[in-house]
Design a protein around this motif. Structure first.
Motif, PDB file in Angstrom:
ATOM      1  N   THR A 137      -3.938  -6.350  -0.881  1.00 40.48           N
ATOM      2  CA  THR A 137      -2.554  -5.220  -0.619  1.00 40.48           C
ATOM      3  C   THR A 137      -2.501  -5.843   0.697  1.00 40.48           C
ATOM      4  O   THR A 137      -3.057  -6.094   0.953  1.00 40.48           O
ATOM      5  N   PRO A 172      -3.725   1.170   9.881  1.00 40.82           N
ATOM      6  CA  PRO A 172      -2.295   0.977   9.489  1.00 40.82           C
ATOM      7  C   PRO A 172      -1.585  -0.668   9.364  1.00 40.82           C
ATOM      8  O   PRO A 172      -0.886  -1.007   8.414  1.00 40.82           O
ATOM      9  N   VAL A 181      -3.467  -3.435   7.548  1.00 38.09           N
ATOM     10  CA  VAL A 181      -4.960  -3.964   7.164  1.00 38.09           C
ATOM     11  C   VAL A 181      -4.917  -4.759   5.705  1.00 38.09           C
ATOM     12  O   VAL A 181      -3.128  -4.360   5.170  1.00 38.09           O
ATOM     13  N   VAL A 182      -5.075  -5.591   5.323  1.00 38.55           N
ATOM     14  CA  VAL A 182      -5.432  -5.926   4.094  1.00 38.55           C
ATOM     15  C   VAL A 182      -6.654  -6.243   3.602  1.00 38.55           C
ATOM     16  O   VAL A 182      -7.618  -6.263   3.830  1.00 38.55           O
ATOM     17  N   LEU A 183      -6.715  -5.444   2.393  1.00 36.61           N
ATOM     18  CA  LEU A 183      -7.435  -5.242   0.880  1.00 36.61           C
ATOM     19  C   LEU A 183      -7.799  -6.174   0.294  1.00 36.61           C
ATOM     20  O   LEU A 183      -6.553  -6.372  -0.600  1.00 36.61           O
ATOM     21  N   ILE A 207       0.515  -0.871   0.197  1.00 36.97           N
ATOM     22  CA  ILE A 207      -0.022  -0.360   0.132  1.00 36.97           C
ATOM     23  C   ILE A 207       0.747   1.098   0.247  1.00 36.97           C
ATOM     24  O   ILE A 207       0.532   2.682  -0.517  1.00 36.97           O
ATOM     25  N   ARG A 208       2.436   1.274  -0.024  1.00 33.41           N
ATOM     26  CA  ARG A 208       3.204   2.610   0.222  1.00 33.41           C
ATOM     27  C   ARG A 208       3.927   2.015  -0.584  1.00 33.41           C
ATOM     28  O   ARG A 208       5.461   2.749  -0.376  1.00 33.41           O
ATOM     29  N   PRO A 231      -0.139  -4.137   4.331  1.00 30.27           N
ATOM     30  CA  PRO A 231       0.424  -3.231   5.055  1.00 30.27           C
ATOM     31  C   PRO A 231       1.543  -2.879   4.821  1.00 30.27           C
ATOM     32  O   PRO A 231       2.586  -3.398   5.032  1.00 30.27           O
ATOM     33  N   ILE A 266       0.032   2.486  -6.038  1.00 30.95           N
ATOM     34  CA  ILE A 266      -1.137   1.169  -5.391  1.00 30.95           C
ATOM     35  C   ILE A 266      -2.544   2.332  -6.431  1.00 30.95           C
ATOM     36  O   ILE A 266      -2.680   1.369  -7.094  1.00 30.95           O
TER      37      ILE A 266
END
Lengths: 294, 294
Positions: free
Chosen positions: A261, B255, B257-259, A237-238, A263, A244
């Motif tokens: 995604t 902070p 999290v998995v999407l 995500i970063r 973290p 992203i």
């Protein structure tokens, strides 16, 4: 750092496919199982030596992996193409030369772009696609290494060899940096039969390919909507190198895609979470249905 | 449509928790295993009867599920709160009344907002969060049923009872609609001890809560950055009710999290892909580490 895993990636010999009137391609082929072969397409300046052995060892238990140096990279002959299309042609020629008619593909970063172009050129060449830390044609902010947050690490002389990867592939949090240090240590597990580090001629040509890939004509992302192959898109995500938002556009425009995604992860999310990524990838590749949902 | 699965959701009795000087809350509690209890928080106008039995049956094999009607919904007494904060207070009071100090939570749509508010109010109340088809406070385009693409289905008199859900929770593709039909059939498996369909007083109050939830003051999404709980965010990529961009903002600001996004799926992605979602949820809930990555 040694572990109890099967360390096939550490010792798999580099092989060469020499095509009459064509190039000599360097590759490694190892592992086995009931799955289709999995072609691995590498990132900017990356070689056969840049695949995390923890990841490739895990994936090699259920299928044969084929790691590939595109033209002009590592010990492959020829000129590095300055377009993704040129790289896609080499990769397809290589598969043809090996006699692989259909396989699965894991394309990371630049390799994910090459995978997209290959499947557009020849849909039957792949069954399932895994695209990590990559972007569609017409994507945004692709590999602008001149951005201050990236440039400061790339210009820092204390970041020698692969150690710069821990700064640009991982977040700068304690857990991100710990994962980066472990990754660079794992890359050093293999210490013979190496490709070595790519020089500026590789970087310059590949950078030209990124600039070309950012351009599009006509209906943006229309090409993606023709790719019905089951696809898994994964991104940190970063990610500072290929942000992203590019994975969002892949997820919104590929008709048959699952996006995952991770973290506190950057461009190298698949290496940071190699255990989970290998599980997700293996579950995705093990499905025989037409759906990407695994 | 009957199946060979354990059909515990079909017959689990509705229970009532009557709190002295407070409300009488309707709930169902069933299943069991080594996992923490899982609180299920429901969508706009949804009741205990609106949980897909295929999903709850699958999840109930490894943990106890607690399905909950918030105040004024289904057979719970009291007035429906007009803010998410009010709903969060009722849900916390309910857990306290049951003597559950810490549990996991699955919040769908409005329920995902209530879960976020609960964990902000009392961080220790949850261990892990699953947020599906939902939005952070300050999210965009939340439940605007007046949009033509939604209003035409809601105003179509041929969409009686739950059958409207197949039009607004699922994509209008053949596979989306087939999944919608199957979902509505599964909801009908339970045919006694029912809550019944919510009326306009529920809808109006909950709609006011959505309008309030769209508003924010100060640093947008700053609240999310204080939630360190492992979180799984799931959404259909074609959600018309609470668009995917809201899940992107959750993934970018929480902070830990998995999407996961599902293709060709709308608001009801967890019901469309109930097998896969149950597997993903169970894998996520089974982890005891501090990381959301499963």
């Amino acid at each position: 750092m040694m572990s109890s895993r099967t360390q096939i990636s550490r010792t798999a010999p580099t092989q060469f496919l020499e095509l009459k009137g064509g190039e000599r391609y360097a590759y490694r082929r190892f592992g086995g199982g009931s799955g289709l072969p999995l072609l691995l397409l590498q990132h900017f300046t990356g070689t056969l030596d840049n695949w995390d052995p923890a990841l490739t060892d895990a994936l090699a238990g259920e299928r044969e992996l084929v790691l590939f140096d595109n033209a002009g990279v590592g010990r492959s002959s020829g000129a590095v193409p300055t377009t993704v299309g040129g790289m896609a042609k080499h990769a397809a020629t290589f598969l043809d030369g090996l006699g692989i008619e259909t396989c699965d593909v894991l394309g990371f970063s630049l390799g994910g772009m090459v995978a997209q172009q290959m499947v557009l050129d020849r849909p039957a060449i792949f069954r399932r696609l895994i695209l990590v830390g990559t972007a569609p044609r017409g994507g945004e902010d692709i590999m602008h290494l001149e951005k201050p947050r990236l440039a400061k690490h790339l210009q820092d002389p204390s970041n020698k060899g692969y150690s710069v990867l821990k700064k640009i592939f991982f977040t700068l949090t304690p857990s991100g940096q710990a994962a980066g240090v472990a990754f660079v240590e794992r890359l050093a597990e293999r210490n013979q039969d190496l490709d070595g580090v790519s020089g500026p001629e590789v970087a310059n040509a590949q950078m030209a390919a990124f600039r070309d890939w950012e351009r599009f004509t006509g209906d943006r992302f229309a090409d993606l909507r023709t790719i019905s192959h089951p696809t898994l898109v994964v991104n940190g995500i970063r990610d500072e190198m290929i942000p992203i938002v590019n994975s969002y556009r892949l997820a919104e425009n590929l008709p048959n895609v699952v996006l995952v995604t991770y973290p506190d992860a950057g461009h190298g999310s698949l290496f940071q979470y190699h255990d989970s990524f290998a599980r997700h990838a293996a579950a995705f590749l093990s499905i025989s249905s037409e759906s990407a949902v695994y």
